[in-house]
Design an enzyme around this catalytic site. Structure first.
Site, PDB file in Angstrom:
ATOM      1  N   GLY A 175      -0.098  -2.269  -7.193  1.00 59.82           N
ATOM      2  CA  GLY A 175      -1.034  -1.533  -8.035  1.00 59.82           C
ATOM      3  C   GLY A 175      -0.462  -1.184  -9.393  1.00 59.82           C
ATOM      4  N   MET A 202       5.816   0.614   2.558  1.00 58.30           N
ATOM      5  CA  MET A 202       7.271   0.610   2.582  1.00 58.30           C
ATOM      6  C   MET A 202       7.777   2.018   2.822  1.00 58.30           C
ATOM      7  SD  MET A 202       8.202  -1.579  -0.751  1.00 58.30           S
ATOM      8  CE  MET A 202       6.658  -1.881  -1.541  1.00 58.30           C
ATOM      9  N   VAL A 245      -4.077   5.784  -5.152  1.00 58.65           N
ATOM     10  CA  VAL A 245      -5.362   5.178  -5.494  1.00 58.65           C
ATOM     11  C   VAL A 245      -5.184   3.769  -6.072  1.00 58.65           C
ATOM     12  CG1 VAL A 245      -5.509   6.218  -7.813  1.00 58.65           C
ATOM     13  CG2 VAL A 245      -7.604   5.590  -6.604  1.00 58.65           C
ATOM     14  N   ASP A 246      -4.126   3.527  -6.830  1.00 54.94           N
ATOM     15  CA  ASP A 246      -3.962   2.232  -7.493  1.00 54.94           C
ATOM     16  C   ASP A 246      -3.807   1.096  -6.487  1.00 54.94           C
ATOM     17  OD1 ASP A 246      -4.064   3.610  -9.915  1.00 54.94           O
ATOM     18  OD2 ASP A 246      -1.888   3.828 -10.029  1.00 54.94           O
ATOM     19  N   SER A 247      -2.941   1.288  -5.504  1.00 54.66           N
ATOM     20  CA  SER A 247      -2.741   0.211  -4.532  1.00 54.66           C
ATOM     21  C   SER A 247      -3.946   0.094  -3.589  1.00 54.66           C
ATOM     22  CB  SER A 247      -1.442   0.419  -3.738  1.00 54.66           C
ATOM     23  OG  SER A 247      -1.472   1.610  -3.010  1.00 54.66           O
ATOM     24  N   CYS A 270      10.767   6.192  -7.168  1.00 58.26           N
ATOM     25  CA  CYS A 270       9.972   5.197  -6.498  1.00 58.26           C
ATOM     26  C   CYS A 270       9.947   5.460  -4.986  1.00 58.26           C
ATOM     27  CB  CYS A 270      10.660   3.883  -6.812  1.00 58.26           C
ATOM     28  SG  CYS A 270      10.047   2.493  -5.962  1.00 58.26           S
ATOM     29  N   LEU A 287       0.859  -1.195   0.000  1.00 58.34           N
ATOM     30  CA  LEU A 287       0.000   0.000   0.000  1.00 58.34           C
ATOM     31  C   LEU A 287       0.886   1.232   0.000  1.00 58.34           C
ATOM     32  CD1 LEU A 287      -2.901  -0.572   2.584  1.00 58.34           C
ATOM     33  CD2 LEU A 287      -3.087  -0.466   0.098  1.00 58.34           C
ATOM     34  N   SER A 288       0.792   2.036  -1.058  1.00 56.29           N
ATOM     35  CA  SER A 288       1.701   3.179  -1.156  1.00 56.29           C
ATOM     36  C   SER A 288       1.017   4.480  -0.735  1.00 56.29           C
ATOM     37  CB  SER A 288       2.180   3.325  -2.596  1.00 56.29           C
ATOM     38  OG  SER A 288       1.070   3.663  -3.415  1.00 56.29           O
ATOM     39  N   GLY A 289      -0.287   4.402  -0.485  1.00 63.65           N
ATOM     40  CA  GLY A 289      -1.014   5.632  -0.174  1.00 63.65           C
ATOM     41  C   GLY A 289      -1.591   6.271  -1.424  1.00 63.65           C
ATOM     42  N   CYS A 343      13.984  -0.529  -8.513  1.00 67.35           N
ATOM     43  CA  CYS A 343      13.201  -0.565  -7.282  1.00 67.35           C
ATOM     44  C   CYS A 343      12.244  -1.753  -7.301  1.00 67.35           C
ATOM     45  CB  CYS A 343      12.419   0.732  -7.138  1.00 67.35           C
ATOM     46  SG  CYS A 343      11.585   0.847  -5.567  1.00 67.35           S
TER      47      CYS A 343
END
Length: 395
Positions: free
Chosen positions: A124, A33, A12-14, A200, A8-10, A100
């Protein structure tokens, strides 16, 4: 019940990735991460990691899934940041996003996920995964995303069969507008959030500042090469064989200061990349000047006037065996074999017809049309029918 760990990157995709997996009945865990953070070089109002990790946490809460932050900054610094400095010092242009994915998301991160008992790791990315049984063995395929505008398969061009086996890309079948629509309906806080840009997970980094920390400024000159430069117009020799011809056309032009006129000054050839137009600050030409070559040893930048300057174009490039990677190892070429493919040398570039030729020392990629700004250190990736078969670092 299969357990999937979502990076989860924060964004919308993830967020939608996690939502879809939960809907499909998987046991989902969200992991954020924290990669590398140094306030002195991020433009902190742009996208600080704190805000991102907070958004990721709120999405996890909304979905009712466990959430945790993992700090990978040490590995990130070793494997990505140091790699970037080394490449720039050599006068090559790195692609940190591809590294990355290979080194962090699908390696360090994947190991953590598997230790947590995950069956799969999901991201995502706009790409798809296929599977086919060949000679009694499962072979995994990396396919382009359905959204032609957002296809991110190029960034995953260095993944291995082992990494693909455990990977999931739930939004690969969707377009970006559809993803936002799902996020809105599910009332996820990230539905309207702007796409992050920049390295990234570092946020937008001021690249010159970032490089200057390690690479000292060095004053040098900017030389303009005329369009009638002798190497551009000399007759093409006769070749004994295909390899000799490919070697000839993949060899880049070499310049000396005397080949053009000095038109300006710069503060370090290692800060510039081929095809770059901004930051030269040279006036007085009809069309903009483009960087056609940098010489980091002599600290000279060579430029040409206009987008169509011949110094920008080549149609053959070479990848050495050490930097050659086949996602589909079963299709890897042997010496003297060739293959018709479509290739690209940068993200978002339309696929172009090309031929691969395997020789003893590596692989030649011969494009039907000349390519602008073929840059050492960047990745070339090749496809057949929407499937990414392999990639390599341009040498």
């Amino acid at each position: 019940m299969k357990r999937v760990i979502v990076g989860l990157s924060g964004g919308v995709d993830s967020s939608v990735t996690a939502y879809l997996l939960k809907e499909q009945g998987y046991e989902v865990i969200g992991l954020f991460m924290k990669n590398w953070h140094d306030d002195s070089v991020t433009i902190s109002d742009e996208c600080p990691w704190l805000e991102d990790s907070n958004d990721a946490m709120l999405v996890a809460e909304k979905l009712g899934i466990p959430f945790q932050t993992v700090d990978l900054s040490e590995q990130y610094k070793e494997r990505i940041v140091d790699y970037m400095f080394n490449e720039y010092e050599k006068g090559r242009t790195p692609n940190p996003d591809i590294l990355c994915n290979r080194e962090i998301k699908f390696d360090v991160f994947m190991d953590i996920a598997l230790d947590l008992g995950a069956d799969y790791v999901a991201t995502g990315h706009y790409c798809r995964k296929g599977e086919e049984e060949i000679d009694g063995k499962s072979v995994y395929k990396l396919l382009a995303g359905k959204d032609g505008n957002k296809d991110q398969s190029y960034f995953l061009c260095q993944l291995s069969q082992k990494q693909l086996e455990k990977a999931m890309f739930p939004i690969g079948e969707l377009t970006k507008p559809e993803v936002r629509e799902i996020a809105k309906k599910a009332d996820l806080i990230t539905a309207e959030k702007k796409d992050s840009q920049g390295l990234c997970f570092i946020g937008k980094v001021r690249l010159p500042d970032f490089l200057q920390q390690k690479l000292q400024p060095k004053n040098g000159v900017i030389v303009q090469i005329p369009s009638g430069f002798e190497q551009y117009i000399k007759p093409v020799p006769k070749f004994e064989n295909k390899e000799a011809e490919l070697t000839y056309f993949s060899t880049k032009f070499s310049y000396k200061k005397e080949d053009g006129k000095v038109v300006g000054k710069h503060n370090g050839a290692h800060y510039f990349t081929k095809g770059q137009r901004k930051g030269l600050n040279v006036g007085g030409t009809k069309e903009a000047l483009y960087v056609i070559e940098t010489d980091v040893n002599e600290n000279v930048i060579y430029t040409g006037e206009g987008k169509t300057h011949q110094g920008l174009y080549r149609n053959v490039l070479f990848v050495s065996n050490e930097e050659l990677h086949w996602v589909r190892q079963d299709l890897a070429l042997k010496t003297d074999e060739s293959m018709q493919v479509e290739g690209r040398i940068r993200y978002r570039q339309a696929l172009e017809k090309a031929n691969l030729y395997k020789v003893e020392s590596g692989l030649f990629v011969e494009f039907e049309n000349p390519q602008s700004a073929i840059q050492e250190g960047q990745f070339v990736a090749w496809y057949k029918n929407e499937e990414l078969l392999g990639s390599g670092v341009i040498s």
